[in-house]
Motif scaffolding. Sequence first.
Motif, PDB file in Angstrom:
ATOM      1  N   ASP A 173      60.061  56.602   2.078  1.00 49.20           N
ATOM      2  CA  ASP A 173      60.867  55.488   2.588  1.00 49.20           C
ATOM      3  C   ASP A 173      61.433  54.636   1.465  1.00 49.20           C
ATOM      4  O   ASP A 173      62.102  53.624   1.734  1.00 49.20           O
ATOM      5  CB  ASP A 173      60.023  54.616   3.513  1.00 49.20           C
ATOM      6  CG  ASP A 173      59.443  55.388   4.678  1.00 49.20           C
ATOM      7  OD1 ASP A 173      60.227  55.902   5.476  1.00 49.20           O
ATOM      8  OD2 ASP A 173      58.200  55.482   4.771  1.00 49.20           O
ATOM      9  N   GLY A 174      61.143  55.004   0.221  1.00 52.49           N
ATOM     10  CA  GLY A 174      61.662  54.252  -0.915  1.00 52.49           C
ATOM     11  C   GLY A 174      60.755  53.133  -1.398  1.00 52.49           C
ATOM     12  O   GLY A 174      61.184  52.293  -2.204  1.00 52.49           O
ATOM     13  N   VAL A 175      59.516  53.063  -0.932  1.00 50.26           N
ATOM     14  CA  VAL A 175      58.585  52.027  -1.355  1.00 50.26           C
ATOM     15  C   VAL A 175      58.195  52.263  -2.812  1.00 50.26           C
ATOM     16  O   VAL A 175      57.994  53.407  -3.241  1.00 50.26           O
ATOM     17  CB  VAL A 175      57.333  52.021  -0.448  1.00 50.26           C
ATOM     18  CG1 VAL A 175      56.342  50.955  -0.896  1.00 50.26           C
ATOM     19  CG2 VAL A 175      57.743  51.784   1.006  1.00 50.26           C
ATOM     20  N   TYR A 176      58.071  51.185  -3.581  1.00 48.17           N
ATOM     21  CA  TYR A 176      57.740  51.296  -4.994  1.00 48.17           C
ATOM     22  C   TYR A 176      56.626  50.311  -5.347  1.00 48.17           C
ATOM     23  O   TYR A 176      56.310  49.395  -4.574  1.00 48.17           O
ATOM     24  CB  TYR A 176      58.980  51.042  -5.868  1.00 48.17           C
ATOM     25  CG  TYR A 176      59.621  49.689  -5.651  1.00 48.17           C
ATOM     26  CD1 TYR A 176      59.245  48.578  -6.413  1.00 48.17           C
ATOM     27  CD2 TYR A 176      60.614  49.517  -4.693  1.00 48.17           C
ATOM     28  CE1 TYR A 176      59.838  47.340  -6.216  1.00 48.17           C
ATOM     29  CE2 TYR A 176      61.209  48.290  -4.497  1.00 48.17           C
ATOM     30  CZ  TYR A 176      60.817  47.192  -5.262  1.00 48.17           C
ATOM     31  OH  TYR A 176      61.391  45.979  -5.069  1.00 48.17           O
ATOM     32  N   LEU A 177      56.036  50.486  -6.521  1.00 48.28           N
ATOM     33  CA  LEU A 177      54.951  49.621  -6.972  1.00 48.28           C
ATOM     34  C   LEU A 177      55.449  48.197  -7.185  1.00 48.28           C
ATOM     35  O   LEU A 177      56.586  47.968  -7.627  1.00 48.28           O
ATOM     36  CB  LEU A 177      54.338  50.163  -8.261  1.00 48.28           C
ATOM     37  CG  LEU A 177      53.511  51.448  -8.145  1.00 48.28           C
ATOM     38  CD1 LEU A 177      53.056  51.898  -9.524  1.00 48.28           C
ATOM     39  CD2 LEU A 177      52.310  51.241  -7.234  1.00 48.28           C
ATOM     40  N   SER A 178      54.568  47.232  -6.884  1.00 46.32           N
ATOM     41  CA  SER A 178      54.842  45.789  -7.039  1.00 46.32           C
ATOM     42  C   SER A 178      55.981  45.325  -6.139  1.00 46.32           C
ATOM     43  O   SER A 178      56.612  44.298  -6.411  1.00 46.32           O
ATOM     44  CB  SER A 178      55.151  45.446  -8.496  1.00 46.32           C
ATOM     45  OG  SER A 178      54.052  45.776  -9.328  1.00 46.32           O
ATOM     46  N   GLN A 179      56.248  46.048  -5.074  1.00 43.95           N
ATOM     47  CA  GLN A 179      57.284  45.625  -4.137  1.00 43.95           C
ATOM     48  C   GLN A 179      56.775  44.448  -3.297  1.00 43.95           C
ATOM     49  O   GLN A 179      55.657  44.476  -2.786  1.00 43.95           O
ATOM     50  CB  GLN A 179      57.680  46.781  -3.214  1.00 43.95           C
ATOM     51  CG  GLN A 179      58.840  46.445  -2.282  1.00 43.95           C
ATOM     52  CD  GLN A 179      59.315  47.663  -1.512  1.00 43.95           C
ATOM     53  OE1 GLN A 179      58.715  48.733  -1.597  1.00 43.95           O
ATOM     54  NE2 GLN A 179      60.392  47.518  -0.771  1.00 43.95           N
ATOM     55  N   PRO A 180      57.560  43.381  -3.144  1.00 43.67           N
ATOM     56  CA  PRO A 180      57.104  42.222  -2.362  1.00 43.67           C
ATOM     57  C   PRO A 180      57.033  42.532  -0.871  1.00 43.67           C
ATOM     58  O   PRO A 180      57.870  43.257  -0.330  1.00 43.67           O
ATOM     59  CB  PRO A 180      58.161  41.155  -2.669  1.00 43.67           C
ATOM     60  CG  PRO A 180      59.368  41.920  -3.078  1.00 43.67           C
ATOM     61  CD  PRO A 180      58.880  43.157  -3.759  1.00 43.67           C
ATOM     62  N   VAL A 181      56.011  41.946  -0.246  1.00 45.04           N
ATOM     63  CA  VAL A 181      55.765  42.145   1.182  1.00 45.04           C
ATOM     64  C   VAL A 181      55.655  40.775   1.838  1.00 45.04           C
ATOM     65  O   VAL A 181      54.946  39.894   1.333  1.00 45.04           O
ATOM     66  CB  VAL A 181      54.487  42.967   1.422  1.00 45.04           C
ATOM     67  CG1 VAL A 181      54.276  43.201   2.908  1.00 45.04           C
ATOM     68  CG2 VAL A 181      54.555  44.292   0.676  1.00 45.04           C
ATOM     69  N   LEU A 182      56.317  40.594   2.973  1.00 43.82           N
ATOM     70  CA  LEU A 182      56.335  39.323   3.691  1.00 43.82           C
ATOM     71  C   LEU A 182      55.973  39.550   5.149  1.00 43.82           C
ATOM     72  O   LEU A 182      55.972  40.681   5.642  1.00 43.82           O
ATOM     73  CB  LEU A 182      57.723  38.660   3.622  1.00 43.82           C
ATOM     74  CG  LEU A 182      58.192  38.017   2.315  1.00 43.82           C
ATOM     75  CD1 LEU A 182      58.545  39.063   1.283  1.00 43.82           C
ATOM     76  CD2 LEU A 182      59.385  37.108   2.585  1.00 43.82           C
ATOM     77  N   ASP A 183      55.680  38.442   5.843  1.00 43.59           N
ATOM     78  CA  ASP A 183      55.664  38.442   7.301  1.00 43.59           C
ATOM     79  C   ASP A 183      56.660  37.395   7.771  1.00 43.59           C
ATOM     80  O   ASP A 183      57.511  36.949   6.987  1.00 43.59           O
ATOM     81  CB  ASP A 183      54.260  38.208   7.857  1.00 43.59           C
ATOM     82  CG  ASP A 183      53.748  36.802   7.631  1.00 43.59           C
ATOM     83  OD1 ASP A 183      54.434  36.028   6.918  1.00 43.59           O
ATOM     84  OD2 ASP A 183      52.673  36.463   8.163  1.00 43.59           O
ATOM     85  N   ASP A 184      56.605  36.984   9.027  1.00 46.57           N
ATOM     86  CA  ASP A 184      57.595  36.041   9.534  1.00 46.57           C
ATOM     87  C   ASP A 184      57.348  34.616   9.080  1.00 46.57           C
ATOM     88  O   ASP A 184      58.181  33.732   9.332  1.00 46.57           O
ATOM     89  CB  ASP A 184      57.616  36.092  11.066  1.00 46.57           C
ATOM     90  CG  ASP A 184      56.297  35.679  11.667  1.00 46.57           C
ATOM     91  OD1 ASP A 184      55.248  36.011  11.078  1.00 46.57           O
ATOM     92  OD2 ASP A 184      56.297  35.029  12.728  1.00 46.57           O
ATOM     93  N   LYS A 185      56.222  34.361   8.388  1.00 48.61           N
ATOM     94  CA  LYS A 185      55.901  33.003   7.932  1.00 48.61           C
ATOM     95  C   LYS A 185      56.069  32.824   6.433  1.00 48.61           C
ATOM     96  O   LYS A 185      56.414  31.733   5.973  1.00 48.61           O
ATOM     97  CB  LYS A 185      54.471  32.639   8.323  1.00 48.61           C
ATOM     98  CG  LYS A 185      54.176  32.729   9.810  1.00 48.61           C
ATOM     99  CD  LYS A 185      54.989  31.751  10.613  1.00 48.61           C
ATOM    100  CE  LYS A 185      54.631  31.824  12.093  1.00 48.61           C
ATOM    101  NZ  LYS A 185      55.470  30.933  12.923  1.00 48.61           N
TER     102      LYS A 185
END
Length: 301
Positions: free
Chosen positions: A143-155
């Motif tokens: 899916d193109g995910v890479y190391l140190s990629q930022p991850v968020l939720d709705d908050k």
Amino acid sequence: MDTIFTRGPSLNNRLALALILSVLLIFVDFKLDGFKSTRVYLNSLMSPLQYLANLPGLMLNKSAQRFTSQEQLLAENQKLNNQLLLMSEKLQQFDVIMQENSYLRDLLQTSARSDSRKMVAELMAVDKNPYSQQVVINKGAIDGVYLSQPVLDDKGVVGQVMEVGSTNSRVLLIADVTHAIPVRSLRNNIRFIATGSGALNELYLEHVPHSVDIEVGDTLISSGLGKVFPEGYPVARVSQVIRDESRPFARVVVTPLAQLDRLRHLLLLWKESSAIDDDSIEEKDRGAEKNASATKEVTNA
């Protein structure tokens, strides 16, 4: 000697006399209509007896109809109850779908930059190690995910990708003791470093001098330093400030804005440069295809 019971006409004579009288009465009633008023009186006299004779049948019919009506009402009531239960179940699913739809809309609108690539991922597992705050999501290298990629939720900010598999990835939460994120105060732009405490509801600000202007309720956002998390995403809110002069630095406790204990859908962000690179790669591919087609035409000519 006289007997008590005198012997009268014989039975044959009586039968003949009765027949003659009957025929005579029928003739008089049919031709002369002489018993019309008498028949009316007799009908009036017999009406109560007829009602009394029909009363048991009427009562049985009414009871049968009432019993049938009651059975029909019970059956219709059961059918309506079943339909109500089915509709209630569908309504519950509809409410859940509406809630998830609203949640996903909020999740997709958390990105501060509309031109950056983003993807929704779903939580697969939670690390059971009490000294580590990590989760597994259902997106990986394909899916193109890479190391140190930022991850968020709705908050707000949840963490960053620390391991990438082919179909899933492991995310290190900002609450982990090994994680640190550069932040700044939304009120006065003072920069801090927020580190994990090991608890999902607490972060610490490292090396905060006593003289720094920081108050309970201040909102901290990502500063963009470190080139991992883009600038401007909510991270935490200050919940406690303890200035003990016997210690070299103030103790500042902040609460993550992301709901780390109830994660379900997460948002993966790509850097703007990645989007630009993708566009340039696509343009190069299109240019190569044009050149190849032009070369083919010249060769055919």
